[in-house]
Design a protein around this motif. Structure first.
Motif, mmCIF file in Angstrom:
data_model
loop_
_atom_site.group_PDB
_atom_site.id
_atom_site.type_symbol
_atom_site.label_atom_id
_atom_site.label_comp_id
_atom_site.label_asym_id
_atom_site.label_seq_id
_atom_site.Cartn_x
_atom_site.Cartn_y
_atom_site.Cartn_z
ATOM 1 N N ASP A 192 0.943 -1.193 -0.057
ATOM 2 C CA ASP A 192 0.025 -0.010 -0.204
ATOM 3 C C ASP A 192 0.808 1.126 0.038
ATOM 4 N N TRP A 193 1.964 1.302 -0.603
ATOM 5 C CA TRP A 193 2.763 2.622 -0.737
ATOM 6 C C TRP A 193 2.672 2.893 -1.888
ATOM 7 N N ASN A 194 3.088 4.219 -2.290
ATOM 8 C CA ASN A 194 2.820 4.811 -3.591
ATOM 9 C C ASN A 194 4.412 4.870 -4.276
ATOM 10 N N TRP A 195 4.451 4.369 -5.623
ATOM 11 C CA TRP A 195 5.466 4.326 -6.186
ATOM 12 C C TRP A 195 5.771 5.327 -7.341
ATOM 13 N N TYR A 196 6.996 5.373 -7.482
ATOM 14 C CA TYR A 196 7.309 6.716 -8.398
ATOM 15 C C TYR A 196 8.553 6.234 -9.191
ATOM 16 N N ARG A 197 8.669 6.910 -10.223
ATOM 17 C CA ARG A 197 9.892 6.686 -11.117
ATOM 18 C C ARG A 197 10.621 8.192 -11.175
ATOM 19 N N ILE A 198 11.803 8.271 -10.988
ATOM 20 C CA ILE A 198 12.404 9.650 -10.945
ATOM 21 C C ILE A 198 13.486 9.390 -12.150
ATOM 22 N N ARG A 199 13.197 10.546 -13.322
ATOM 23 C CA ARG A 199 13.984 10.372 -14.353
ATOM 24 C C ARG A 199 14.906 11.615 -14.325
ATOM 25 N N ILE A 200 16.130 11.423 -14.474
ATOM 26 C CA ILE A 200 17.125 12.767 -14.856
ATOM 27 C C ILE A 200 17.663 12.494 -16.310
ATOM 28 N N ASP A 201 17.389 13.890 -17.059
ATOM 29 C CA ASP A 201 17.557 13.511 -18.636
ATOM 30 C C ASP A 201 18.039 15.080 -18.952
ATOM 31 N N GLY A 202 18.497 14.968 -20.231
ATOM 32 C CA GLY A 202 18.858 16.357 -21.007
ATOM 33 C C GLY A 202 20.020 17.016 -20.736
ATOM 34 N N LEU A 238 14.303 2.611 -1.951
ATOM 35 C CA LEU A 238 14.771 2.354 -3.393
ATOM 36 C C LEU A 238 14.845 0.981 -4.081
ATOM 37 N N ALA A 239 14.121 0.918 -5.112
ATOM 38 C CA ALA A 239 14.166 -0.283 -5.831
ATOM 39 C C ALA A 239 15.198 -0.563 -6.773
ATOM 40 N N THR A 240 15.147 0.250 -7.644
ATOM 41 C CA THR A 240 15.922 0.212 -8.845
ATOM 42 C C THR A 240 16.904 1.580 -9.010
ATOM 43 N N ILE A 241 18.295 1.449 -9.507
ATOM 44 C CA ILE A 241 18.888 2.695 -10.040
ATOM 45 C C ILE A 241 19.489 2.246 -11.021
ATOM 46 N N ASN A 242 19.642 3.198 -12.235
ATOM 47 C CA ASN A 242 20.296 2.934 -13.637
ATOM 48 C C ASN A 242 20.672 4.410 -13.977
ATOM 49 N N ILE A 243 21.894 4.581 -13.641
ATOM 50 C CA ILE A 243 22.248 5.874 -14.116
ATOM 51 C C ILE A 243 23.739 5.710 -14.915
ATOM 52 N N ALA A 248 33.499 5.971 -19.494
ATOM 53 C CA ALA A 248 34.472 7.045 -19.755
ATOM 54 C C ALA A 248 33.494 8.366 -19.920
ATOM 55 N N SER A 249 32.333 8.403 -19.630
ATOM 56 C CA SER A 249 31.489 9.626 -20.062
ATOM 57 C C SER A 249 30.965 10.131 -18.671
ATOM 58 N N ILE A 250 30.569 11.504 -18.786
ATOM 59 C CA ILE A 250 29.921 12.038 -17.591
ATOM 60 C C ILE A 250 28.193 11.637 -17.825
ATOM 61 N N ALA A 251 27.709 11.043 -16.862
ATOM 62 C CA ALA A 251 26.437 10.703 -16.952
ATOM 63 C C ALA A 251 25.510 11.843 -17.432
ATOM 64 N N SER A 252 24.700 11.545 -18.515
ATOM 65 C CA SER A 252 23.724 12.532 -18.882
ATOM 66 C C SER A 252 22.179 12.257 -18.438
ATOM 67 N N LYS A 253 22.043 10.904 -18.033
ATOM 68 C CA LYS A 253 20.786 10.528 -17.821
ATOM 69 C C LYS A 253 20.843 9.391 -16.684
ATOM 70 N N ASN A 337 38.156 12.513 -10.705
ATOM 71 C CA ASN A 337 37.412 11.263 -10.516
ATOM 72 C C ASN A 337 35.959 11.513 -11.194
ATOM 73 N N ASN A 338 35.662 10.301 -11.957
ATOM 74 C CA ASN A 338 34.267 10.357 -12.368
ATOM 75 C C ASN A 338 33.706 9.044 -12.131
ATOM 76 N N ILE A 339 32.421 8.921 -11.461
ATOM 77 C CA ILE A 339 31.422 8.099 -11.423
ATOM 78 C C ILE A 339 30.814 8.202 -12.801
ATOM 79 N N GLY A 340 31.067 7.020 -13.585
ATOM 80 C CA GLY A 340 30.305 6.797 -14.889
ATOM 81 C C GLY A 340 28.992 6.236 -14.846
ATOM 82 N N ARG A 341 28.818 5.128 -14.099
ATOM 83 C CA ARG A 341 27.573 4.461 -14.294
ATOM 84 C C ARG A 341 27.258 3.801 -12.647
ATOM 85 N N VAL A 342 25.988 3.769 -12.498
ATOM 86 C CA VAL A 342 25.631 3.236 -11.301
ATOM 87 C C VAL A 342 24.179 2.246 -11.647
#
Length: 478
Positions: A192-202, A238-243, A248-253, A337-342
């Motif tokens: 009975d919790w509410n679910w949301y997706r947070i998107r970072i883009d652009g 938190l259920a999933t994270i995909n960043i 070798a890139s600065i994450a854009s989304k 230092n850059n964190i490229g993917r999570v």
């Protein structure tokens, strides 16, 4: 354009029909070997799929010192849902070549196309010539690191993997790429919790070396800021994270899926909006970055509080961005230092870190400190690639000849600089004693991103410089 330059573009078009993400260069290696066979040239291919093609000197120049043209065959595939089956749709606009919706592959496909065009031409004067093309340059440099000591004969190398048209790159930062895996415990999702997706883009994204000091929003940093801000005020899971798109890139989304008690939903959404507004203020150089929250379907499990805390500790304690500037050159990054993917995997949360420095000891120390942070949080870390820094003697006769060629062909003298990206040159210096390397190339903007583009006029200019430089090198002892 002369016909030979047109051939450079034809070869580049052929290359862009062959998907070539890092670790999957077999088809490009096949293409190179077939290219050599068609020209009746000898070649070698090693277990890493690196290829070297040898071409005899132009008649009369057999006594010249051998010269090698160096490139890599892989590319960072951004914007491709299926990189192994996605050809690149390139087009020309206002004097630039771009790609529709994906990275272009000019890094390093244009340089490789030039080298192959030299092999094909019977009009270009050169001494004994080798064209060496390595694999996995963009994600570990395993090709260059494992070259045998007898794979290359030439000790003068023209590296065509440079993106600064007005520059001879004479040095590059060392780099350490690490993969970290945080053990992930999953627990049943609250009912009975509410679910949301947070998107970072652009976001602009970009190269995690040359663009690291341009004030761009890393989607990893944005995600960490959002999660930290919300966790200080709200009960959520938190259920999933995909960043991130590439190591070798600065994450854009990226995106995250969360759940929260229905009673807290409105307040959480309001606080999320405040955090999103803060990101726009924090990154004015990245005006199109956006953070959105939307309703999402319920999931069966969520990440345990222990795993979530371990992830947040690592994301908050590991430095992201510029760590130190060069004291003598305030605008030049010395260490970063850059964190490229999570990414949530089946049993772990995967995190990649790419550490760079012009000082090998500093790179080593920072990489070990990052690994310790992950270890203290229960994670396992592995070094995927450790490339040494590289610095040429800018007063050497080879580099002065290269500079003089620019002056005589184009009417201006290029800068000689060390760059905060990683080149394979450090491995070549280790493998081949006495080697000298000059790195040149056309103007490539926004590599490792969907905005990647190359300026056409600079390809023409670098091509002219390359042809004349080969002729002068051939004439030195003839």
């Amino acid at each position: 354009m002369n016909i030979t330059t047109e051939r450079v573009f034809q070869i580049f078009k052929e290359l862009n029909q062959i998907p070539r993400p890092s670790h999957h260069e077999e088809r490009v290696a096949d293409y190179l070997c077939q290219f050599a066979e068609r020209l009746n040239l000898t070649y070698k291919r090693d277990k890493e799929n690196c290829v070297v093609i040898s071409k005899p000197a132009t008649p009369g120049y057999e006594g010249a010192e051998p010269v090698a043209l160096l490139n890599h065959m892989d590319m960072v595939c951004v914007g491709m849902s299926d990189p192994l089956n996605t050809p690149i749709d390139a087009y020309i606009e206002n004097g630039w070549m771009k790609a529709r919706g994906t990275s272009l592959g000019a890094d390093n496909g244009i340089g490789l196309s030039m080298a192959l065009a030299v092999l094909e031409s019977n009009e270009i004067v050169h001494g004994p010539l080798e064209v060496i093309t390595t694999t996995n340059e963009e994600d570990g440099m395993s090709g260059a690191s494992q070259l045998s000591s007898d794979f290359l004969k030439g000790r003068k190398v023209i590296n065509l993997d440079s993106e600064d048209y007005d520059t001879i790159t004479t040095g590059a930062a060392g780099a350490c790429l690490q993969f970290h895996r945080i053990p992930m415990e999953r627990v049943p999702a609250p009912e009975d919790w509410n679910w949301y997706r947070i998107r970072i883009d652009g976001g602009l994204g970009g190269h995690s070396g040359v663009d690291i000091n341009k004030g761009r929003c890393s989607a990893v940093k944005a995600a960490a800021a959002i999660l930290l801000s919300l966790s200080e005020k709200h009960d959520f899971s938190l259920a999933t994270i995909n960043i991130g798109e590439a190591n070798a890139s600065i994450a854009s989304k990226g995106e995250m899926v969360i759940a929260c008690p229905s009673a807290e939903s409105q307040a959480l959404i309001l606080d999320f909006k405040h955090t999103s507004d803060w990101l726009h203020d924090e990154y004015p150089q990245d005006p199109d970055v956006k953070c959105l929250i939307e309703a999402y379907e319920p999931q069966e499990t969520v990440i345990s509080p222990k795993t979530f805390q371990a992830l947040m500790t690592c994301l908050c304690e590991v430095p992201q961005g510029v760590v130190r500037l060069k004291w003598a050159m305030p605008d030049t990054v010395e260490t970063s230092n850059n964190i490229g993917r999570v990414v949530t995997e089946e049993e772990h949360i995967f995190v990649s870190t790419h550490t760079r420095s012009f000082i090998d000891d500093d790179m080593d120390a920072l990489s070990k400190a990052i690994a310790k942070t992950f270890k203290d949080s229960g994670a396992h870390s592995e070094v995927v690639m450790s490339a040494p820094a590289w610095q040429e003697d800018q007063q050497s006769a080879f580099l002065q000849l290269t500079s003089d060629t620019f002056q005589d062909v184009l009417g201006w003298r290029p800068r000689m600089v060390a760059m905060h990206f990683v080149l394979e040159a450090g491995f070549f210096v280790e493998h081949y004693p006495g080697i000298q390397i000059a790195s040149i190339g056309p103007r490539i903007v926004e590599p490792h991103s969907t905005s990647e583009r190359v300026e056409l006029s600079t390809i023409e200019d670098i091509w002219r410089v390359l042809i004349e430089l080969l002729r002068r090198l051939a004439s030195e002892k003839c």
